[in-house]
Design a protein around this motif. Sequence first.
Motif: not given
Length: 115
Positions: A7-15, A60-62, A19-22, A53-58
């Motif tokens: 699961d950790e390999r599959r769902a990497a923490k958003p880097r 990533l969704r952003g 704002i970083d993308l923009y 975790p919810a904060d990382q998922r949020k």
Amino acid sequence: MMAATHDERRAAKPRLTDIDLYAWIAQAEAGDALIYHCGFLVVDADIAISTLPADQRKVLRGVADAAFRAAEQGLVHLVQERLGTDRFAYIAIARPRPKAAAASLSSLLLEAQAA
């Protein structure tokens, strides 16, 4: 060093954040590429099945939403590279800047975010 679980390999923490993308889009030259996620985006960003975790998922969704808006505005191409079973690199490739003099990058991104 401990090996990562499946699961950790599959769902990497958003880097990065939206704002970083923009910020990257604002300075990128046509053809520059940025990996904005590695994993299985549709699963990793889903509230019901993600192992993040919810904060990382949020976050990533952003990032995913920001990438999609930028693609809709013609600022990037979005592509995927298969890394393995249920694992992909999600890549934004900068496109040439819009030719319309009145359309600044910041106004296009703000427009897309408001939509």
